[in-house]
Design a protein around this motif. Structure first.
Motif, short mmCIF file in Angstrom:
data_model
loop_
_atom_site.label_atom_id
_atom_site.label_comp_id
_atom_site.label_asym_id
_atom_site.label_seq_id
_atom_site.Cartn_x
_atom_site.Cartn_y
_atom_site.Cartn_z
N GLU A 36 -5.79 -2.67 -3.52
CA GLU A 36 -6.13 -3.28 -2.23
C GLU A 36 -5.05 -2.99 -1.17
N LEU A 37 -3.78 -3.12 -1.57
CA LEU A 37 -2.68 -2.84 -0.65
C LEU A 37 -2.65 -1.36 -0.24
N ILE A 38 -2.91 -0.48 -1.19
CA ILE A 38 -2.92 0.96 -0.90
C ILE A 38 -4.04 1.30 0.07
N ARG A 39 -5.23 0.78 -0.20
CA ARG A 39 -6.38 1.10 0.64
C ARG A 39 -6.27 0.49 2.04
N SER A 40 -5.76 -0.73 2.11
CA SER A 40 -5.67 -1.42 3.41
C SER A 40 -4.50 -0.94 4.26
N ARG A 41 -3.53 -0.27 3.62
CA ARG A 41 -2.32 0.18 4.30
C ARG A 41 -1.60 -0.99 4.97
N ALA A 42 -1.60 -2.13 4.31
CA ALA A 42 -0.94 -3.34 4.84
C ALA A 42 0.57 -3.14 4.88
N ASP A 43 1.22 -3.70 5.91
CA ASP A 43 2.67 -3.63 6.05
C ASP A 43 3.31 -4.62 5.07
N ILE A 44 4.11 -4.11 4.13
CA ILE A 44 4.72 -4.96 3.12
C ILE A 44 6.24 -5.06 3.30
#
Length: 404
Positions: A377-385
């Motif tokens: 999910e994080l990879i696909r959404s490209r969310a800032d972590i």
């Protein structure tokens, strides 16, 4: 009046397309599904569990016959499509029947590659791809045969595990220096090799098979470095090739697979392709999730909705030979990226995260894959972590606690 829609192929991609269409446009199409295998569509991913004796073929059927019937689908399994007349819009079957269509979908999947080795035509040389292959391999395993599996990718590992669990003495030979090199980095592959060997499977790396030894049947295998091992049978599980020939002979554009655009359309009006037989932007995906994404997009287009397929983030989330394995995205990293890794060899655990520009771009998990869907999910959404980067390796619970 319903429009005739013919799907050639009765596998996982075809079943998902019918499912998606039934949710969006039930009754709009009179659907006929043509399948060469003499059985209902099944979960090909679970074939190894059937080989291992943990399941029966009936257990891995995707849908019962009643499900297809309730959706008005004419299901022709055990029938092979022989030719397609694009101009007349008709599909000819090997039994002499013809089926007309207004729209046609190729979901013909792929087949196992057989390496062109001397001795490859000997009795005892098999592949691992479908239900018939499983039946043949189970017979070999029941006889406690010595079996060599060629290929250390997903197919080879699953074949080796199933055969070993069924009682065969198994040697797994792989041409490169690590298992599953397309999904795993070197530390993860080393850990997987250790766990595979703990299950009684011999693993040979950098083992380039050059000849199958035998005159009337398989007696052994010879490798390029001079090694020879005895064997009663050999299984090719060293890759797949898209089934494109039927489409190519009908005039549909093909390269490695059947060429499609972002709407899963071919170069011919009203003719589409999806799944392992399809080539999108130069890529043929040999995985289930891209096929399901393609089925959703194609169903939307056939239902008059908008949507386009822009490719898939390649991921693997499976039990490989009884070991939980997850891999997604750019797991090898890049020059401008950062890698975080953690391992516990005693427990058989390994985690690796690849971060670039404050975003997760790749991940590998061995042993514990409970964070797999979250990582994807994080990879696909490209969310800032960036703000919670230090907690990322410890899993979702700690990450979300720090983010709160």
């Amino acid at each position: 009046m319903s429009e005739p829609l013919v799907i050639i192929g009765n596998g996982m991609a075809a079943a998902r397309l019918v499912d998606e269409l039934s949710k969006r446009a039930l009754g709009r199409y009179a659907i006929a599904v043509i399948g060469e295998e003499p059985r209902l569509a099944y979960n090909r991913v679970l074939l190894s569990s059937v080989l291992a004796g943990d399941s029966e073929m009936a257990d891995i059927e995707l849908r019962p016959a009643s499900w297809w019937r309730d959706r008005g689908v004419t299901l022709l399994y055990g029938h092979k499509a022989r030719a397609i007349d694009i101009g007349a819009k008709r599909v000819s079957l090997e039994n002499g029947e013809d089926i007309g269509f207004a729209k046609l979908v190729f979901a013909t999947g792929s087949r196992a590659l057989r390496l062109a080795l001397p001795g490859a035509d000997l009795p005892g040389v098999c592949v691992f791809r479908d239900g018939a292959d499983v039946d043949a391999l189970k017979r070999l395993a029941a006889q406690r045969k010595r079996i060599v599996v060629i290929g250390g990718g997903l197919l080879g590992l699953e074949a080796a595990y199933g055969l070993a669990k069924s009682g065969a003495a198994v040697t797994l030979a792989h041409v490169t220096d690590r298992l599953m090199e397309r999904q795993l980095d070197a530390p993860a592959a080393a850990l997987l090799k250790q766990q595979i060997e703990n299950k009684g499977i011999e693993v040979l790396l950098e083992a380039n098979a050059i000849r199958i030894i035998g005159e009337e049947h398989v007696c052994g295998v010879e490798f390029a470095d001079g090694r020879r091992i005895e064997a009663d049978a050999l299984v090719f599980a060293a890759g797949i090739a898209p089934n494109k020939e039927l489409a190519r002979d009908a005039g549909v554009a093909t390269q490695r697979g059947i060429v499609v655009d972002d709407h899963m359309a071919t170069n011919i009006d009203d003719v589409f392709a999806l799944g392992e037989c399809a080539q999108h932007r130069g890529v043929c995906y040999g995985l289930v999730e891209p096929a399901y994404e393609q089925a959703r997009i194609l169903a939307a287009r056939l239902s008059g909705e908008s949507g386009s397929y822009e490719g898939s983030v390649v991921s693997t989330n499976l039990k490989v030979s009884g070991v939980s394995v997850f891999s997604a995205g750019e797991f090898l990293g890049s020059d401008g990226g950062e890698t975080i890794s953690w391992r516990d060899l005693g427990l058989g655990l390994y985690k690796k995260l690849v971060i670039e520009d404050g975003r997760l771009i790749g991940a590998v998990l061995i042993g514990d894959t409970s964070s797999a869907l979250w990582c994807l999910e994080l990879i696909r959404s490209r969310a800032d972590i960036t703000q919670w980067r230090d907690a990322l390796i410890f899993g979702r619970a700690l990450y979300e606690k720090k983010a709160a």
